[in-house]
Write an enzyme that holds these catalytic residues in place. Sequence first.
Site, PDB file in Angstrom:
ATOM      1  N   GLU A 115      47.413  33.063  45.656  1.00  0.00           N
ATOM      2  CA  GLU A 115      48.263  34.252  45.593  1.00  0.00           C
ATOM      3  C   GLU A 115      49.720  33.866  45.799  1.00  0.00           C
ATOM      4  O   GLU A 115      50.039  33.009  46.621  1.00  0.00           O
ATOM      5  CB  GLU A 115      47.866  35.267  46.670  1.00  0.00           C
ATOM      6  CG  GLU A 115      48.779  36.519  46.654  1.00  0.00           C
ATOM      7  CD  GLU A 115      48.325  37.577  47.638  1.00  0.00           C
ATOM      8  OE1 GLU A 115      47.258  38.174  47.387  1.00  0.00           O
ATOM      9  OE2 GLU A 115      49.024  37.801  48.640  1.00  0.00           O
ATOM     10  N   ASP A 119      35.049  52.763  56.961  1.00  0.00           N
ATOM     11  CA  ASP A 119      35.814  51.865  56.085  1.00  0.00           C
ATOM     12  C   ASP A 119      34.893  51.185  55.077  1.00  0.00           C
ATOM     13  O   ASP A 119      35.238  51.034  53.902  1.00  0.00           O
ATOM     14  CB  ASP A 119      36.550  50.827  56.935  1.00  0.00           C
ATOM     15  CG  ASP A 119      37.773  50.272  56.241  1.00  0.00           C
ATOM     16  OD1 ASP A 119      38.607  51.065  55.765  1.00  0.00           O
ATOM     17  OD2 ASP A 119      37.884  49.032  56.145  1.00  0.00           O
ATOM     18  N   GLN A 167      41.223  40.850  53.117  1.00  0.00           N
ATOM     19  CA  GLN A 167      42.423  40.630  53.920  1.00  0.00           C
ATOM     20  C   GLN A 167      42.264  39.294  54.649  1.00  0.00           C
ATOM     21  O   GLN A 167      41.149  38.812  54.850  1.00  0.00           O
ATOM     22  CB  GLN A 167      42.542  41.776  54.921  1.00  0.00           C
ATOM     23  CG  GLN A 167      43.664  41.674  55.923  1.00  0.00           C
ATOM     24  CD  GLN A 167      45.017  41.865  55.267  1.00  0.00           C
ATOM     25  OE1 GLN A 167      45.507  40.950  54.626  1.00  0.00           O
ATOM     26  NE2 GLN A 167      45.610  43.047  55.433  1.00  0.00           N
TER      27      GLN A 167
END
Length: 614
Positions: free
Chosen positions: A62, A216, A234
């Site tokens: 990334e 979640d 994450q």
Amino acid sequence: IYQIWCASNSVLWINNTTRSQITHTHYRSSDIIFQYQKMKVIEKILESTSAGDAGKVVFSFEFFPPKTEEGVENLFERMERMVAHNPTFCDITWGAGGSTAELTLEIARRMQNLVCVETMMHLTCTNMPVEKIDHALETIKKDGIQNVLALRGDPPRGQDKFVQIQGGFACALDLVEHIRRSYGDYFGIAVAGYPEAHPEVIESNGLATPEAYEKDLAYLKRKVDAGADVIVTQLFYDVDNFLKFVNDCRQIGITCPIVPGIMPINNYNGFIRMTGFCKTKIPSEITAALEPIKDNEEAVRAYGVHIGTEMCKKIMASGIKTLHLYTLNMEKSALAILTNLGLIEESKVSRPLPWKKPTNLFRLKEDVRPIFWANRPKSYITRTTGWEQYPRGRWGDASNASYGALTDHQFMRPRARDKKIQEEWVVPLKKFDDISEKFMKYCLGQLKTSPWSELDGLQPETKIIDEQLASINLKGFLTINSQPPVNGAKSDSPSVGWGPAGGYVYQKAYVEFFCSGEKLNSLVEKSKAYPSLTYIAVNKEGNLVSNVGKSDVNAVTWGVFPAKEIIQPTVVDPASFLVWKDEAFEIWSRGWAQLYPEDDSSRSLLQECILFLY
């Protein structure tokens, strides 16, 4: 001045016990499939990892948009080096609050088409009405990009909470549903997963309540059910907690790949800032290891590589075969971790073709190119962007192809590279021999740049013929492109190899250069004694001297691979050569001579040289 290419046809290829001579025969390779055939990230992950225990581990990187123009160019140089190790994909972030939207779109386009890596673009809902979201999606679709990481996004700068704007979406689920509803299956969609639950539901003790965590997970499943193909997590540092998260996802019916997000620890302050922002749990053993070395940046970085490697080993041991590295636009730690894992070798970089193939959907089947742009691939891609079809298996009739016009973009260089060109090429020139010496030094590797090359330094194969090229240049033949003859080298050869393992590659000797009319006449006369030598010469005005027909396409590179037809990825095409000559002569003028002040005698020498030698 004339620009010339010449190539020898007298190269033999051997396949088992068969020996044949290759001249102008065309071979179709309609069944050849290279690694870039798969365009969606989900397809590439499944293809690589589906072989059970034998499936390979794949990795990705990334990046984020830098704040300055120079930072952007530095990022692309870093990307080029990292992409050489064949990541499955790379992604580029959208920027806090959509602040870098247009820059992200431009970087994504260049990643897909010029860096030639499968690109996934982040897209957020922050400050984005549906019209802007569709503009972004239509833009990347036009650029041949098929992968999106759909996110809600962080609150706009200066705000504590995310607020849905008028005409926009409230959450990532809305965005996933919109993409699937409006674009069908065109896009592969990834979404974010949070092993410790979303930061907004993590309480002051650093943990989410069981109810918040379950909620979640349920929301993550809704995103997958709405059309997400892949989950990218994450960052985390507690591997056991990540593995529990994966198991919890499987228990509620989430079956898609879950890609762990790994952020190497590069410096202590950055680590504390990032984990604080993301509310990431830091295991006590990591805190204890970092505390005594936190002021020693090298020690912190070395520990970061160590702990990153150990985390990945544990993840891989669990059977997960994907890794996503949050690089923070830095390469050393990420590559060191992959090297420690045995996933890359710094000294071994494979090439599926002699040239880098764009991952653009519309160039999916392209596997043939003229050799003239070998050192200026980005210019070639730019000038052929509008083609409806790209050559596959054979070059065909290039007279029907319309190359894009030369633009200022073709002569723009990254600032760092432009500075290096200035340092190496813009020096006092007193006579023609000074010009020849410049070309000679470049061929010997004494100069790192050339106005006629977008690449850094020479290709490895040039070392095979560098002394011959130096001699040619000192005799007044100013070379700008070449390749040595290769007769059946293994496809994994570090200097000339390309293509799948177990194959053999072949090349005709090829050289392209500027020379005077007098030298051209002498060369043409002497070449009559070598019937296997083909050539074309042309001056700036287009006057042609040649011993081949205008439609005679000549394969100068080909390969033979197990269970595949012959591939010929590089050709000499007279029609394309006449297009390239305009660019080559323009570089002489705009890319070199005009770098000198108008009244400089060196500039006059270069300009007069062209007129006089013509």
